[in-house]
Design a protein around this motif. Structure first.
Motif, PDB file in Angstrom:
ATOM      1  N   GLN A 130      82.496 124.289   4.140  1.00 25.19           N
ATOM      2  CA  GLN A 130      82.965 123.158   4.589  1.00 25.19           C
ATOM      3  C   GLN A 130      81.890 121.594   4.504  1.00 25.19           C
ATOM      4  O   GLN A 130      80.720 121.876   5.029  1.00 25.19           O
ATOM      5  CB  GLN A 130      83.546 123.175   6.010  1.00 25.19           C
ATOM      6  CG  GLN A 130      84.432 124.389   5.935  1.00 25.19           C
ATOM      7  CD  GLN A 130      83.723 125.725   6.107  1.00 25.19           C
ATOM      8  OE1 GLN A 130      82.570 125.753   6.600  1.00 25.19           O
ATOM      9  NE2 GLN A 130      84.518 126.917   5.666  1.00 25.19           N
ATOM     10  N   TYR A 131      82.449 120.648   3.992  1.00 27.16           N
ATOM     11  CA  TYR A 131      81.564 119.362   4.175  1.00 27.16           C
ATOM     12  C   TYR A 131      81.163 118.816   5.365  1.00 27.16           C
ATOM     13  O   TYR A 131      82.210 118.855   6.341  1.00 27.16           O
ATOM     14  CB  TYR A 131      82.151 118.330   3.229  1.00 27.16           C
ATOM     15  CG  TYR A 131      81.257 117.070   3.204  1.00 27.16           C
ATOM     16  CD1 TYR A 131      80.267 117.142   1.973  1.00 27.16           C
ATOM     17  CD2 TYR A 131      81.489 116.154   4.103  1.00 27.16           C
ATOM     18  CE1 TYR A 131      79.395 116.106   2.170  1.00 27.16           C
ATOM     19  CE2 TYR A 131      80.423 114.996   3.877  1.00 27.16           C
ATOM     20  CZ  TYR A 131      79.496 114.989   3.008  1.00 27.16           C
ATOM     21  OH  TYR A 131      78.583 114.121   3.084  1.00 27.16           O
ATOM     22  N   ALA A 132      80.033 118.719   5.554  1.00 23.62           N
ATOM     23  CA  ALA A 132      79.521 117.757   6.717  1.00 23.62           C
ATOM     24  C   ALA A 132      78.184 116.947   6.151  1.00 23.62           C
ATOM     25  O   ALA A 132      77.418 117.485   5.273  1.00 23.62           O
ATOM     26  CB  ALA A 132      78.934 118.648   7.912  1.00 23.62           C
ATOM     27  N   SER A 133      78.298 115.803   6.910  1.00 22.26           N
ATOM     28  CA  SER A 133      77.127 114.840   6.536  1.00 22.26           C
ATOM     29  C   SER A 133      75.814 115.631   6.805  1.00 22.26           C
ATOM     30  O   SER A 133      74.727 115.388   6.077  1.00 22.26           O
ATOM     31  CB  SER A 133      77.003 113.604   7.441  1.00 22.26           C
ATOM     32  OG  SER A 133      75.951 112.986   7.199  1.00 22.26           O
ATOM     33  N   ALA A 134      75.737 116.426   7.970  1.00 18.15           N
ATOM     34  CA  ALA A 134      74.682 116.968   8.396  1.00 18.15           C
ATOM     35  C   ALA A 134      73.957 118.456   7.494  1.00 18.15           C
ATOM     36  O   ALA A 134      73.018 118.627   7.584  1.00 18.15           O
ATOM     37  CB  ALA A 134      74.649 117.688   9.897  1.00 18.15           C
ATOM     38  N   THR A 135      75.067 118.718   6.643  1.00 18.98           N
ATOM     39  CA  THR A 135      74.509 119.650   5.842  1.00 18.98           C
ATOM     40  C   THR A 135      74.646 119.484   4.291  1.00 18.98           C
ATOM     41  O   THR A 135      73.586 119.192   3.958  1.00 18.98           O
ATOM     42  CB  THR A 135      75.478 121.165   5.789  1.00 18.98           C
ATOM     43  OG1 THR A 135      76.711 120.585   5.957  1.00 18.98           O
ATOM     44  CG2 THR A 135      75.322 121.676   7.502  1.00 18.98           C
ATOM     45  N   ASN A 136      75.599 119.269   3.624  1.00 16.93           N
ATOM     46  CA  ASN A 136      76.023 119.017   2.412  1.00 16.93           C
ATOM     47  C   ASN A 136      75.385 117.438   1.932  1.00 16.93           C
ATOM     48  O   ASN A 136      74.723 117.321   1.297  1.00 16.93           O
ATOM     49  CB  ASN A 136      77.425 118.715   1.985  1.00 16.93           C
ATOM     50  CG  ASN A 136      78.158 120.288   2.288  1.00 16.93           C
ATOM     51  OD1 ASN A 136      78.303 120.374   3.653  1.00 16.93           O
ATOM     52  ND2 ASN A 136      78.806 120.881   1.481  1.00 16.93           N
ATOM     53  N   GLY A 137      75.587 116.598   3.173  1.00 14.80           N
ATOM     54  CA  GLY A 137      75.039 115.436   2.733  1.00 14.80           C
ATOM     55  C   GLY A 137      73.691 115.279   2.901  1.00 14.80           C
ATOM     56  O   GLY A 137      73.237 114.460   2.154  1.00 14.80           O
ATOM     57  N   SER A 138      73.089 115.793   3.770  1.00 10.08           N
ATOM     58  CA  SER A 138      71.705 115.939   4.106  1.00 10.08           C
ATOM     59  C   SER A 138      70.838 116.380   2.619  1.00 10.08           C
ATOM     60  O   SER A 138      70.035 115.898   2.034  1.00 10.08           O
ATOM     61  CB  SER A 138      71.128 116.637   5.057  1.00 10.08           C
ATOM     62  OG  SER A 138      69.844 116.677   5.188  1.00 10.08           O
ATOM     63  N   VAL A 139      71.595 117.458   2.084  1.00  7.15           N
ATOM     64  CA  VAL A 139      71.135 118.152   1.013  1.00  7.15           C
ATOM     65  C   VAL A 139      70.927 117.262  -0.346  1.00  7.15           C
ATOM     66  O   VAL A 139      70.105 116.919  -1.040  1.00  7.15           O
ATOM     67  CB  VAL A 139      71.888 119.474   0.197  1.00  7.15           C
ATOM     68  CG1 VAL A 139      71.550 120.040  -0.957  1.00  7.15           C
ATOM     69  CG2 VAL A 139      71.514 120.348   1.488  1.00  7.15           C
ATOM     70  N   LEU A 140      72.142 116.478  -0.645  1.00 10.07           N
ATOM     71  CA  LEU A 140      72.388 115.853  -1.591  1.00 10.07           C
ATOM     72  C   LEU A 140      71.549 114.487  -1.439  1.00 10.07           C
ATOM     73  O   LEU A 140      71.085 113.902  -2.488  1.00 10.07           O
ATOM     74  CB  LEU A 140      73.803 115.172  -1.722  1.00 10.07           C
ATOM     75  CG  LEU A 140      74.744 116.375  -2.084  1.00 10.07           C
ATOM     76  CD1 LEU A 140      76.181 115.839  -2.214  1.00 10.07           C
ATOM     77  CD2 LEU A 140      74.437 116.946  -3.317  1.00 10.07           C
ATOM     78  N   GLU A 141      71.465 113.882  -0.094  1.00  5.98           N
ATOM     79  CA  GLU A 141      70.385 112.803   0.035  1.00  5.98           C
ATOM     80  C   GLU A 141      69.013 113.006  -0.376  1.00  5.98           C
ATOM     81  O   GLU A 141      68.141 112.421  -0.981  1.00  5.98           O
ATOM     82  CB  GLU A 141      70.376 112.179   1.452  1.00  5.98           C
ATOM     83  CG  GLU A 141      69.662 111.062   1.884  1.00  5.98           C
ATOM     84  CD  GLU A 141      69.733 110.597   3.192  1.00  5.98           C
ATOM     85  OE1 GLU A 141      69.743 109.529   3.561  1.00  5.98           O
ATOM     86  OE2 GLU A 141      70.025 111.732   4.153  1.00  5.98           O
ATOM     87  N   LYS A 142      68.376 114.223  -0.052  1.00  8.17           N
ATOM     88  CA  LYS A 142      67.176 114.782  -0.341  1.00  8.17           C
ATOM     89  C   LYS A 142      67.036 115.118  -1.764  1.00  8.17           C
ATOM     90  O   LYS A 142      65.768 114.578  -2.293  1.00  8.17           O
ATOM     91  CB  LYS A 142      66.887 115.986   0.492  1.00  8.17           C
ATOM     92  CG  LYS A 142      65.349 116.496   0.454  1.00  8.17           C
ATOM     93  CD  LYS A 142      64.423 115.440   0.960  1.00  8.17           C
ATOM     94  CE  LYS A 142      62.966 115.952   1.009  1.00  8.17           C
ATOM     95  NZ  LYS A 142      61.988 115.023   1.644  1.00  8.17           N
ATOM     96  N   VAL A 143      68.013 115.356  -2.319  1.00  9.02           N
ATOM     97  CA  VAL A 143      67.796 115.728  -3.826  1.00  9.02           C
ATOM     98  C   VAL A 143      67.665 114.254  -4.806  1.00  9.02           C
ATOM     99  O   VAL A 143      66.968 114.131  -5.439  1.00  9.02           O
ATOM    100  CB  VAL A 143      68.966 116.462  -4.309  1.00  9.02           C
ATOM    101  CG1 VAL A 143      69.038 116.310  -5.947  1.00  9.02           C
ATOM    102  CG2 VAL A 143      68.927 118.043  -3.992  1.00  9.02           C
ATOM    103  N   MET A 144      68.593 113.310  -4.226  1.00 11.17           N
ATOM    104  CA  MET A 144      68.578 112.022  -4.747  1.00 11.17           C
ATOM    105  C   MET A 144      67.261 111.236  -4.594  1.00 11.17           C
ATOM    106  O   MET A 144      66.599 110.527  -5.465  1.00 11.17           O
ATOM    107  CB  MET A 144      69.669 111.439  -4.439  1.00 11.17           C
ATOM    108  CG  MET A 144      71.036 111.870  -4.840  1.00 11.17           C
ATOM    109  SD  MET A 144      71.167 112.402  -6.526  1.00 11.17           S
ATOM    110  CE  MET A 144      72.694 113.271  -6.531  1.00 11.17           C
ATOM    111  N   GLU A 145      66.811 111.528  -3.479  1.00 13.31           N
ATOM    112  CA  GLU A 145      65.487 110.799  -2.947  1.00 13.31           C
ATOM    113  C   GLU A 145      64.290 111.357  -3.863  1.00 13.31           C
ATOM    114  O   GLU A 145      63.585 110.334  -4.279  1.00 13.31           O
ATOM    115  CB  GLU A 145      65.218 111.282  -1.453  1.00 13.31           C
ATOM    116  CG  GLU A 145      63.732 110.729  -0.880  1.00 13.31           C
ATOM    117  CD  GLU A 145      63.494 111.323   0.269  1.00 13.31           C
ATOM    118  OE1 GLU A 145      62.152 111.962   0.532  1.00 13.31           O
ATOM    119  OE2 GLU A 145      64.391 111.581   1.304  1.00 13.31           O
ATOM    120  N   LEU A 146      64.161 112.633  -4.111  1.00  9.67           N
ATOM    121  CA  LEU A 146      63.178 113.162  -4.957  1.00  9.67           C
ATOM    122  C   LEU A 146      63.370 112.773  -6.331  1.00  9.67           C
ATOM    123  O   LEU A 146      62.678 112.481  -7.155  1.00  9.67           O
ATOM    124  CB  LEU A 146      63.267 114.821  -4.748  1.00  9.67           C
ATOM    125  CG  LEU A 146      62.732 115.124  -3.223  1.00  9.67           C
ATOM    126  CD1 LEU A 146      63.122 116.825  -3.230  1.00  9.67           C
ATOM    127  CD2 LEU A 146      61.373 115.012  -3.278  1.00  9.67           C
TER     128      LEU A 146
END
Length: 337
Positions: A130-146
């Protein structure tokens, strides 16, 4: 010949050991994430560094020690087993890596491995149904940052929520094969909770957290974590032939004093026990790997609370972990993207 396609599986994370310093380190990284505790940086740092991590780490370490295995943290053990099966299923064309959003193996190290192997495209699959900013969103943000630090960024695919994927539902249902639903007074579908403010922030409609707003998925709640949890429960109940009156959806793992999404698991368990529903079968379909929240919070703490309220037994249904059906689900999700 080097693999040309990369697949990155990402779960939440775990301390390196149940020792207090390692648990404190994990809690700091986890709770300092602005998508997890979504308050301004200064009060978040004061709260986490000054209160939560120092006082919670010893208690959490004692709990981790009770679920720790000879192989290590259950979440990491099951995730590695899943990794091995996915690698075998995807074949030599793919390089499959496992990462944790917090602690090890890190997203940075997994991406570096893919980069060194010169993959031409990468699929990112957060292991949160289930999508949540605190899980899926955080993962994608970290990946894009790197990835922004790379000179050459490969083609990127992202896999979204899979709360309603037929193979995920089937894997959850299969996990209950050892239990006869008819032997239990009631079934609980328990999901990790979120603060209500995070649900409101993600809302695309005006009916958020109103009565009946999560009864169906529609354009206004398609990305709502709570609505997706209810949708998973309806599909799983249908797959297992559980009538609506025999199951309840609830939310566990609250932190702090602000309102979190309801109904709360501990209150629901007490109410059911007091009403004569003394034997409860509990699924936790927000977690694809058994971990602290399932093996201890549900199987131990909630079982104790159930008995304290006059109940007899809470039985945890295992997570999908490394089931072959879940591996097939991952394979299909990657192909779809």
């Amino acid at each position: 010949m080097a693999a040309k396609k990369g697949l990155l599986l990402v779960n939440l994370g775990t301390p390196d050991s149940p020792a207090v310093p390692d648990v404190r380190k994990y809690l700091k990284e986890f709770l300092l994430d602005a998508r997890v505790i979504d308050i301004p940086a200064l009060p978040r740092n004061i709260l986490v560094r000054g209160i939560i991590a120092p006082f919670r780490a010893p208690k959490s370490a004692a709990v981790y020690a009770q679920i720790w295995t000879d192989e290590g943290s259950p979440l990491l053990v099951y995730s590695k087993r899943l990794l091995d099966k996915v690698k075998q299923r995807m074949g030599s064309e793919w390089q499959v890596e496992l990462a944790m959003r917090y602690q090890k193996p890190s997203i940075a190290s997994a991406l570096s491995s893919l980069k060194e192997n010169k993959v031409e495209e990468i699929t990112i699959l957060p292991l949160f149904p289930q999508y949540a900013s605190a899980t899926n969103g955080s993962v994608l943000e970290k990946v894009m940052e790197l990835l922004t630090t790379w000179e050459n960024i490969p083609h990127i695919h992202t896999v979204g929520a899979f709360y309603d994927h037929p193979l995920f539902i089937r894997a959850c249902a299969d996990a209950a094969s050892a239990f006869d639903i008819l032997d239990w007074d009631h079934v609980l579908f328990s999901y990790h909770g979120l603060p209500e403010r995070q649900i409101h922030k993600a809302a695309e409609g005006n009916s958020c957290l109103q009565k009946g707003c999560c009864d169906t998925i529609h354009v206004g709640n398609r990305n709502c974590y709570r609505a997706q949890c209810f949708a998973t429960s309806r599909l799983l109940a249908e797959a297992l032939h559980i009538p609506a009156e025999k199951y309840t959806v609830c939310f566990q793992s609250r932190l702090g004093k602000t309102p979190w999404i309801r109904p709360y698991a501990n209150e629901t368990i007490a109410e059911l026990a007091q009403s004569g529903k003394k034997r409860l079968l509990v699924f936790s379909p927000a977690f694809v790997a058994d971990c602290l929240e399932t093996l201890y919070e549900i199987a131990v703490e909630y079982d104790q609370e159930c008995k304290h309220a006059g109940g007899e037994k809470i039985q945890l249904v295992p997570a999908v972990n490394d089931s072959d059906v879940f591996v097939s689900c991952i394979e299909e999700l990657v192909a779809r993207n």
